[in-house]
Design an enzyme around this catalytic site. Structure first.
Site, mmCIF file in Angstrom:
data_model
loop_
_atom_site.group_PDB
_atom_site.id
_atom_site.type_symbol
_atom_site.label_atom_id
_atom_site.label_comp_id
_atom_site.label_asym_id
_atom_site.label_seq_id
_atom_site.Cartn_x
_atom_site.Cartn_y
_atom_site.Cartn_z
ATOM 1 N N LEU A 294 54.846 20.148 8.022
ATOM 2 C CA LEU A 294 55.306 19.339 9.142
ATOM 3 C C LEU A 294 56.826 19.246 9.054
ATOM 4 O O LEU A 294 57.383 19.068 7.966
ATOM 5 C CB LEU A 294 54.721 17.922 9.069
ATOM 6 C CG LEU A 294 53.325 17.686 9.649
ATOM 7 C CD1 LEU A 294 52.892 16.251 9.360
ATOM 8 C CD2 LEU A 294 53.293 17.948 11.144
ATOM 9 N N ASP A 295 57.512 19.333 10.199
ATOM 10 C CA ASP A 295 58.962 19.161 10.206
ATOM 11 C C ASP A 295 59.327 17.777 9.678
ATOM 12 O O ASP A 295 58.546 16.833 9.829
ATOM 13 C CB ASP A 295 59.506 19.299 11.629
ATOM 14 C CG ASP A 295 59.453 20.728 12.136
ATOM 15 O OD1 ASP A 295 59.308 21.638 11.302
ATOM 16 O OD2 ASP A 295 59.554 20.928 13.362
ATOM 17 N N PRO A 296 60.529 17.626 9.090
ATOM 18 C CA PRO A 296 60.981 16.285 8.683
ATOM 19 C C PRO A 296 60.940 15.279 9.841
ATOM 20 O O PRO A 296 60.655 14.106 9.644
ATOM 21 C CB PRO A 296 62.409 16.534 8.202
ATOM 22 C CG PRO A 296 62.382 17.944 7.697
ATOM 23 C CD PRO A 296 61.472 18.674 8.643
ATOM 24 N N ALA B 22 58.758 15.236 12.232
ATOM 25 C CA ALA B 22 57.373 14.907 12.558
ATOM 26 C C ALA B 22 56.773 13.941 11.554
ATOM 27 O O ALA B 22 57.091 13.959 10.372
ATOM 28 C CB ALA B 22 56.540 16.189 12.616
#
Length: 302
Positions: free
Chosen positions: A47-49, A51
């Site tokens: 997951l992106d930071p 998100a």
């Protein structure tokens, strides 16, 4: 002063973690692993930071089956701001263009319909996708643009929860490999307004739900037995596969990596969860050979 070495434990199981904002998936994994004092751990998809939300974490023997979650469909709640495009496709980038937002709810719904089903999607430069051993975002930070091939992904559903004339909240159900930032940007272009993400929260994956996840803060408030009680067994990752049980003699052979004959006929190459009949202990995964033989393909440690 001598630092006491932290003892690592053989922890086996799956933790449903609610990843917080502004921490990487690996950072969240390492924090959870430290709290459990787990000897081995891995997450099941980055997951992106930016998100937040559902991040299943596998400890110990569960890591052997984590690939089944990587291939699973995902669900997200995305907050999309129209009228601005950014360098990163989200709020962390610099604004590169502004346009008026002149469409209404009906036009937004119509544009969303055009993005359903199988679509071609070009991965964003600000992503962890690798090129010659380096992540694309490393090149992007240096101002280098790398040509990326379009990928085919599937958007199963898009549900509009709210729209205030500028910002929309949309529930997305999609296949693995989908970049929701790119989806938001494509939606903005279809409406001739541009768009970027201001929020992204994963709500489900592979049958797991965010409602059942725990935060790092909640974990910190528990002792080790309390944390261990939150773990799901490793076979929860392969519940979509049919199950077969073996008797004691078959179990002995199977656990030594030997193929075993079973009474029921199975389609060749079919994959199964395998259990010991009396104890219901999960033994691992097997593949059917010639319809009546089970060949071990992934075994739990004895």
């Amino acid at each position: 002063m001598t630092q006491v070495r932290r003892v690592k434990r053989p922890v086996d199981g799956v933790l449903l973690l609610d990843k917080p904002y502004d921490i990487s998936s690996n950072g969240a994994l390492q924090k959870a692993r430290w709290l459990f004092q787990a000897a081995k751990g891995g997450h099941t998809g980055v997951l992106d930071p930016l998100a937040t939300g559902l991040l299943p974490i596998c400890f110990g023997e569960a890591t052997k089956f984590s690939s089944y979650l990587l291939d699973a469909d995902k669900a997200y709640r995305a907050t999309v701001c129209f009228g601005r495009t950014t360098t990163t496709g989200d709020i962390e980038g610099e604004v590169v263009r502004e346009r008026p937002v002149v469409f209404n709810r009906e036009a937004l719904l119509a544009a969303m319909q055009t993005l359903l089903g199988e679509i071609e999607q070009v991965p964003p430069m600000y992503s962890a996708l690798k090129h010659q051993g380096r992540a694309l975002y490393e090149y992007a930070r240096e101002g280098v643009e790398i040509e990326r091939a379009a990928r085919r992904v599937t958007i199963h559903s898009l549900t509009l929860l709210s729209f205030d004339g500028n910002e929309a909240v949309i529930d997305v159900v999609c296949s693995k490999g989908t970049y929701v930032r790119t989806l938001a940007e494509d939606l903005g272009e279809k409406l001739a307004a541009g768009a970027h993400l201001t929020g992204l929260r994963r709500t489900a994956t592979a049958g797991f739900r965010l409602d059942d996840a725990v935060t790092l803060e909640s974990l910190e408030a528990l002792d080790l037995p309390g944390r261990d009680a939150l773990l799901l067994p490793p076979d929860v990752l392969v519940q979509h596969l049919p199950a077969i049980s073996l008797d004691e003699r078959q179990t002995q052979h199977f656990c030594h990596g030997q193929a075993v004959r079973i009474d029921e006929k199975c389609e060749t190459m079919s994959r199964f969860r395998v259990y010991q009949w009396q104890t219901r202990k999960f033994l691992g995964l097997a593949e059917a050979l010639d319809g009546a033989m089970l060949q071990p393909v992934r075994l739990m440690a004895s």
